[in-house]
Design a protein around this motif. Structure first.
Motif, PDB file in Angstrom:
ATOM      1  N   SER A  38      -8.798  -0.304  -5.605  1.00 26.55           N
ATOM      2  CA  SER A  38      -9.048   0.823  -5.215  1.00 26.55           C
ATOM      3  C   SER A  38      -8.243   1.932  -5.394  1.00 26.55           C
ATOM      4  O   SER A  38      -8.844   3.150  -5.714  1.00 26.55           O
ATOM      5  N   LYS A  39      -6.907   2.035  -5.370  1.00 27.44           N
ATOM      6  CA  LYS A  39      -6.176   2.933  -5.485  1.00 27.44           C
ATOM      7  C   LYS A  39      -4.698   2.289  -5.905  1.00 27.44           C
ATOM      8  O   LYS A  39      -3.585   2.406  -5.136  1.00 27.44           O
ATOM      9  N   THR A  97       0.931  -1.255   0.105  1.00 26.43           N
ATOM     10  CA  THR A  97       0.022  -0.011   0.114  1.00 26.43           C
ATOM     11  C   THR A  97       0.933   1.197  -0.159  1.00 26.43           C
ATOM     12  O   THR A  97       0.356   2.373  -0.289  1.00 26.43           O
ATOM     13  N   SER A 142      -5.888   7.667 -12.424  1.00 25.24           N
ATOM     14  CA  SER A 142      -7.205   7.592 -12.673  1.00 25.24           C
ATOM     15  C   SER A 142      -7.458   7.197 -14.251  1.00 25.24           C
ATOM     16  O   SER A 142      -8.467   6.807 -14.422  1.00 25.24           O
ATOM     17  N   TYR A 188      -5.004  -3.748  -4.996  1.00 21.41           N
ATOM     18  CA  TYR A 188      -4.925  -2.535  -5.139  1.00 21.41           C
ATOM     19  C   TYR A 188      -5.920  -1.836  -6.097  1.00 21.41           C
ATOM     20  O   TYR A 188      -5.557  -0.623  -6.601  1.00 21.41           O
ATOM     21  N   ILE A 228      -2.286  10.775  -8.358  1.00 18.78           N
ATOM     22  CA  ILE A 228      -3.658  10.104  -8.225  1.00 18.78           C
ATOM     23  C   ILE A 228      -4.336  10.429  -9.603  1.00 18.78           C
ATOM     24  O   ILE A 228      -5.246   9.484 -10.155  1.00 18.78           O
ATOM     25  N   CYS A 282       0.772   3.168  -3.186  1.00 17.15           N
ATOM     26  CA  CYS A 282      -0.384   3.818  -3.655  1.00 17.15           C
ATOM     27  C   CYS A 282      -0.080   5.448  -4.080  1.00 17.15           C
ATOM     28  O   CYS A 282       0.718   5.822  -2.996  1.00 17.15           O
TER      29      CYS A 282
END
Length: 283
Positions: free
Chosen positions: A107-108, A59, A73, A105, A69, A62
């Motif tokens: 979700s992010k 994590t 996306s 991973y 981010i 991430c």
């Protein structure tokens, strides 16, 4: 009325039959080729394992800043994982451990996670023509299970059921983990016995191979053990199944346990050996 021709494709899985050797072969070559093309990986450089040892996913990788981010996306991470998951569930047990890693991973996802995805694609490129080969009913027609921290079952020499997952209960030792895995595998074995019975296969006891001598001892020994009193009672059902003969728990050397590749990263040589044991190969 006329006889119907044998099925050649179902749910994206291609069914081939070698009439000479009487061995059916199940693959998803067409599906995999379409997935590689869809995500621009048709010309990817092939690799020999689904996930190299240098991938240490966590994590911590991430994205943490807005710029990263936003960049991530735009990546079709979830769509890719879904496609890989479908291949893994149907005909590619060799993808199980790797897909399980990148799935965590969704979700992010970060750049390192996406790099791992691309490596899996490169492995798919190398094995696009691979599938599951089954023997005839005269050759090893019964269900055979292999268990480590995860498990796999074969029928007619080819895998029909496999599981690679994160440990969901707390254990205090490796022995306890494998003991609980044996119990979970035994439950799956009972379900498979009922399934093959529908097709007229008389199974009897299921051979379940485990490479942990300590776990085998705990499963076969009915004597109370203070060190296992905290283990949930439902896992001790395995002792009844062994006593009744429904489960035949046997020792197998780690080097000959194909479920090892479902649990952790293994060397290239061991990985290929596991594929040979499960009859996952090029037709």
């Amino acid at each position: 009325m006329k006889d119907l021709g044998a099925a050649k494709k179902i749910l994206g899985m291609e069914i081939h039959r070698d009439r000479g050797s009487r061995k059916p072969w199940l693959s998803q070559q067409g599906y995999v080729e379409k997935v590689l093309e869809r995500f621009g990986m048709s010309k990817a450089k092939p690799v020999s394992t689904p996930l190299a040892n240098h991938f240490k996913l966590s994590t911590e990788q991430c994205p943490k800043v807005d710029k990263e981010i936003k960049e991530m996306s735009k990546v079709l991470y979830a769509s890719v994982v879904d496609c890989l998951m479908y291949a893994m569930v149907c005909t590619c047990p060799d993808l199980a451990q790797a897909v399980g890693q990148v799935y965590k991973y969704m979700s992010k996802p970060g750049r390192s996670h996406w790099e791992a995805i691309n490596w899996i694609f490169r492995y798919l490129k190398a094995t696009v023509g691979h599938g599951i080969v089954f023997g005839s009913q005269r050759h090893d027609p019964l269900i055979v299970g292999y268990v480590d921290s995860d498990y796999a079952f074969t029928l007619g020499g080819g895998p029909i059921c496999w599981k690679s997952t994160i440990q969901y209960v707390v254990a205090l030792s490796t022995t306890e983990v494998e003991y609980m895995a044996v119990a979970e595998a035994a439950k799956e074995a009972l379900w498979l016995i009922g399934l093959v019975k529908v097709f007229g296969i008389r199974q009897g006891g299921v051979q379940l191979h485990c490479d942990s001598q300590s776990a085998i001892h705990l499963a076969k020994n009915q004597v109370y053990h203070a060190r296992t009193k905290h283990i949930d009672v439902r896992f001790h059902k395995i002792r009844e199944l062994i006593a009744s003969g429904e489960i035949l728990l046997q020792k197998v050397y780690t080097a000959d346990n194909p479920s090892d590749m479902l649990t952790k990263h293994v060397t290239t040589g061991m990985f290929k050996h596991c594929l040979d044991l499960l009859n996952v190969c090029k037709h």
